[in-house]
Design a protein around this motif. Structure first.
Motif, PDB file in Angstrom:
ATOM      1  N   GLU A 136      -4.243  35.323  22.063  1.00 25.12           N
ATOM      2  CA  GLU A 136      -3.925  36.227  23.159  1.00 25.12           C
ATOM      3  C   GLU A 136      -3.056  35.524  24.210  1.00 25.12           C
ATOM      4  N   LEU A 137      -3.302  34.251  24.434  1.00 26.51           N
ATOM      5  CA  LEU A 137      -2.473  33.483  25.357  1.00 26.51           C
ATOM      6  C   LEU A 137      -1.035  33.373  24.860  1.00 26.51           C
ATOM      7  N   GLY A 138      -0.863  33.376  23.537  1.00 23.16           N
ATOM      8  CA  GLY A 138       0.466  33.244  22.958  1.00 23.16           C
ATOM      9  C   GLY A 138       0.635  32.062  22.027  1.00 23.16           C
ATOM     10  N   PHE A 139      -0.435  31.297  21.790  1.00 24.72           N
ATOM     11  CA  PHE A 139      -0.360  30.187  20.847  1.00 24.72           C
ATOM     12  C   PHE A 139      -0.118  30.718  19.442  1.00 24.72           C
ATOM     13  N   LEU A 140       0.780  30.072  18.720  1.00 28.50           N
ATOM     14  CA  LEU A 140       1.101  30.433  17.345  1.00 28.50           C
ATOM     15  C   LEU A 140       0.822  29.256  16.419  1.00 28.50           C
ATOM     16  N   ALA A 141       0.347  29.568  15.214  1.00 25.25           N
ATOM     17  CA  ALA A 141       0.130  28.514  14.219  1.00 25.25           C
ATOM     18  C   ALA A 141       1.466  27.916  13.800  1.00 25.25           C
ATOM     19  N   VAL A 142       1.483  26.607  13.622  1.00 24.40           N
ATOM     20  CA  VAL A 142       2.689  25.895  13.180  1.00 24.40           C
ATOM     21  C   VAL A 142       2.348  25.154  11.896  1.00 24.40           C
ATOM     22  N   GLY A 143       2.889  25.624  10.777  1.00 26.24           N
ATOM     23  CA  GLY A 143       2.603  24.982   9.506  1.00 26.24           C
ATOM     24  C   GLY A 143       1.183  25.239   9.035  1.00 26.24           C
ATOM     25  N   LEU A 163       2.679  26.737  21.994  1.00 26.07           N
ATOM     26  CA  LEU A 163       2.845  27.788  22.989  1.00 26.07           C
ATOM     27  C   LEU A 163       4.115  27.524  23.780  1.00 26.07           C
ATOM     28  N   ALA A 164       4.986  28.535  23.919  1.00 25.57           N
ATOM     29  CA  ALA A 164       6.175  28.413  24.764  1.00 25.57           C
ATOM     30  C   ALA A 164       5.781  28.620  26.220  1.00 25.57           C
ATOM     31  N   ILE A 165       6.291  27.785  27.100  1.00 26.85           N
ATOM     32  CA  ILE A 165       6.033  27.908  28.537  1.00 26.85           C
ATOM     33  C   ILE A 165       7.284  28.513  29.163  1.00 26.85           C
ATOM     34  N   ASP A 166       7.225  29.793  29.494  1.00 26.44           N
ATOM     35  CA  ASP A 166       8.396  30.455  30.062  1.00 26.44           C
ATOM     36  C   ASP A 166       7.968  31.423  31.152  1.00 26.44           C
TER      37      ASP A 166
END
Length: 210
Positions: A136-143, A163-166
């Motif tokens: 929900e925060l925006g973290f995405l799985a990488v690999g 997570l992108a910080i924008d």
């Protein structure tokens, strides 16, 4: 009856009190010391209740990667002094299931731009109860999941996430924080945050990661 006060602050060193918190809140920590080689390069977002630290998250902004070191270079995550690695998140047992981890993480992501971060990374185990919250925060799985030697543990299987910080995400995180504060208020807790004030002064980033 007045609410219990939770204070969120940014600590620039791992004090003996915070080491005890980490050791007591980290179920897998069997070592006498909970310190590691990255603590001196990190800051810590700490939640306290009645002058007692009850939860925290470590934030490391360094050219030397925590997750890269623990995975022996296998974690396919961005690295660098502008990438905040979020590790060693703990909450003491009596304060769990109240939303302390959510509060600490929301305060953390909302202060990262002030620390100069463009992205955040972490790694979560398959049974981590906060997985949906982090999505929900925006973290995405990488690999794919990777084995980490996160001393004093070893061979810990965990999923790298980023997570992108924008600026576009800040408003959504602020809304999530307001909802979390309302939930805590309903449970009898008021929150006072000192984190973003601590990252808004000139020169803060240099002193924070020294």
């Amino acid at each position: 009856m007045s609410p219990h006060l939770l204070i969120v602050r940014l600590e620039r060193r791992l004090t003996s009190e915070l080491e005890v918190l980490r050791r007591n809140g980290w179920d897998a920590c069997s070592a006498l010391s909970a310190r590691d080689e990255f603590d001196d390069e990190s800051v810590h977002v700490v939640v306290s209740e009645q002058d007692r630290a009850v939860g925290m998250i470590r934030v490391t902004l360094s050219d030397r990667s925590v997750l890269g070191t623990w995975s022996n270079g296998r974690a396919p995550l961005p690295q660098g002094a502008d990438v905040a690695e979020l590790t060693r998140g703990v909450v003491v047992e009596p304060m769990r299931r109240l939303g302390i981890y959510r509060l600490a993480m929301l305060e953390t992501v909302l202060c990262l731009r002030g620390l100069g971060a463009r992205a955040a990374t972490a790694a979560i185990e398959p049974d981590f109860p906060g997985r949906s919250f982090l999505r929900e925060l925006g973290f995405l799985a990488v690999g794919a999941p990777v084995v980490f030697d996160d001393l004093p543990r070893s061979r810990t299987l965990a999923q790298p996430i980023a997570l992108a910080i924008d600026a576009g995400s800040v408003g959504r995180w602020e809304d999530m924080r307001r909802i979390q504060l309302e939930r805590l208020r309903a449970a009898g807790y008021a929150v006072q945050s000192e984190c973003r004030r601590a990252t808004s002064r000139p020169g803060t980033m240099q002193s924070a990661i020294a």
